[in-house]
Enzyme design. Structure first.
Site, PDB file in Angstrom:
ATOM      1  N   LYS A 161       0.881  -1.175   0.000  1.00  0.00           N
ATOM      2  CA  LYS A 161       0.000   0.000   0.000  1.00  0.00           C
ATOM      3  C   LYS A 161       0.913   1.218   0.000  1.00  0.00           C
ATOM      4  O   LYS A 161       1.574   1.518   1.005  1.00  0.00           O
ATOM      5  CB  LYS A 161      -0.908   0.009   1.233  1.00  0.00           C
ATOM      6  CG  LYS A 161      -1.711   1.302   1.331  1.00  0.00           C
ATOM      7  CD  LYS A 161      -2.636   1.340   2.532  1.00  0.00           C
ATOM      8  CE  LYS A 161      -3.082   2.777   2.787  1.00  0.00           C
ATOM      9  NZ  LYS A 161      -4.046   2.893   3.884  1.00  0.00           N
TER      10      LYS A 161
ATOM     11  N   GLY B  14     -11.388   7.339   5.381  1.00  0.00           N
ATOM     12  CA  GLY B  14     -12.451   8.320   5.564  1.00  0.00           C
ATOM     13  C   GLY B  14     -13.835   7.762   5.859  1.00  0.00           C
ATOM     14  O   GLY B  14     -14.742   8.531   6.139  1.00  0.00           O
TER      15      GLY B  14
ATOM     16  N   THR C   3      -9.884   3.149  11.309  1.00  0.00           N
ATOM     17  CA  THR C   3     -10.323   3.905  12.487  1.00  0.00           C
ATOM     18  C   THR C   3     -11.789   3.640  12.844  1.00  0.00           C
ATOM     19  O   THR C   3     -12.126   3.499  14.027  1.00  0.00           O
ATOM     20  CB  THR C   3     -10.112   5.414  12.244  1.00  0.00           C
ATOM     21  OG1 THR C   3      -8.750   5.621  11.854  1.00  0.00           O
ATOM     22  CG2 THR C   3     -10.392   6.231  13.491  1.00  0.00           C
TER      23      THR C   3
END
Lengths: 257, 65
Positions: free
Chosen positions: A96, A185, A207
């Protein structure tokens, strides 16, 4: 099935491994969601600390594919060196690729990103670039040798969902055959479902799961949302319209002459 | 010889990377190394000489998003 380079995967939910309350909760979340790909990183480790060694044992026990990142890199040179180090430690050519351009938004430096992607693809890395929704940048990344793209939904950790729907839909329409993973996001499972409904191939979440009150339950919820979104996409959603269309047949309506 | 290890200055006796890692106590840890910003693969550690003022990075697996 999700095709990422030479790998075929059942799960369309990729999970980050950071910010969980404990390693045990991370393991339980991965298992609860049936996740097959987990992102990992490299950090400085003091001798005798062995935190990294413990973490690596835990990840190996999960029997998942690891996707090492170059998080925190702000230059092509840092990203390329970190990629070489990650390939040695994690034993995978998957990467990544992150080259950060701005610290408040953690927005990718797309110029550095395309340059680093060109170098690493030529060296045999299978690059998953963390990018914006910009169509021209996407073209350049594909020309550099990337076969998967990871546009952001919103800034990392912001939980805002798909910020720029128009551009993301344009990206999807423009590259119908390229695996596109929404990375960063997302805040709640409905954001993930929306991404899949729009035709994105997968989502990468960290998250939103790790910082939820119950990460294990949230991981399972994301897994179901991703499945629902993919099924809805396959089923062919109706087009939105401006006025009502009665769902009950109007022929034979009572009391109307 | 003074070497910067993960940002902190250390006094080392070993003149090459493999010996330095041993001296620092990394032993059999799964780590990857870079000297002055250049990756040094595990097989090259024994023949990679260190000089005064070199910057050594020793990285290990860690949680990441």
């Amino acid at each position: 099935m999700l095709q990422l380079y030479q790998s075929t995967l059942r799960s369309r939910l990729l999970l980050g491994s950071a910010r969980y309350p404990s390693p045990a909760v991370l393991s339980a979340a991965v298992r609860a969601a049936g996740v097959e790909v987990v992102t990992v990183a490299l950090r400085r480790e003091a001798a005798g600390e062995r935190a990294g060694q413990g973490f690596w044992s835990l990840i190996r026990e999960l029997n998942v594919r690891v996707l090492p990142n170059t998080a925190g890199c702000h230059s092509v040179k840092e990203a390329v060196t970190t990629a070489h180090m990650a390939r040695e430690v994690f034993g995978t050519t998957w990467l990544k690729l992150e080259v950060i351009g701005e610290d408040d938004t953690l927005q990718p430096d797309v110029f550095g990103l395309t340059e680093a992607a060109r170098i690493l693809c030529a060296e045999g890395f299978e690059v998953f670039p963390y990018t914006t929704e910009d169509l021209v940048v996407a073209e350049r990344l594909l020309a550099a040798g990337c076969r998967v793209l990871m546009p952001w939904g919103a800034p990392i950790g912001s939980g805002r969902g798909l910020n720029n729907l128009f551009a993301l839909q344009a990206l999807r329409a423009h590259f119908p055959a390229v695996p596109l993973i929404i990375d960063a996001g997302l805040g709640v499972p409905s954001h993930a479902a929306q991404a899949l409904e729009l035709g994105f191939d997968a989502v990468l979440v960290n998250t939103a799961v790790a910082q939820a009150r119950d990460p294990v339950q949230m991981a399972a919820a994301f897994a179901r949302a991703v499945e629902a979104g993919a099924a809805a996409r396959a089923a062919g959603p109706i087009e939105p319209r401006d006025f009502a269309a009665p769902s009950t047949p109007v022929i034979g309506t009572a009391f109307r002459s | 010889m003074k070497i910067q290890v993960n940002g902190a200055w250390r006094e080392l006796r070993a003149g090459e990377l493999a010996g330095a890692l041993e001296e620092l106590g990394y032993g059999d840890s799964v780590v990857s190394t870079a000297v002055n910003g250049e990756f040094v693969a595990r097989p090259a550690r024994a023949r990679t000489a260190l000089s005064d003022g070199d910057r050594l990075e020793v990285l290990a697996p860690m949680q990441g998003g």
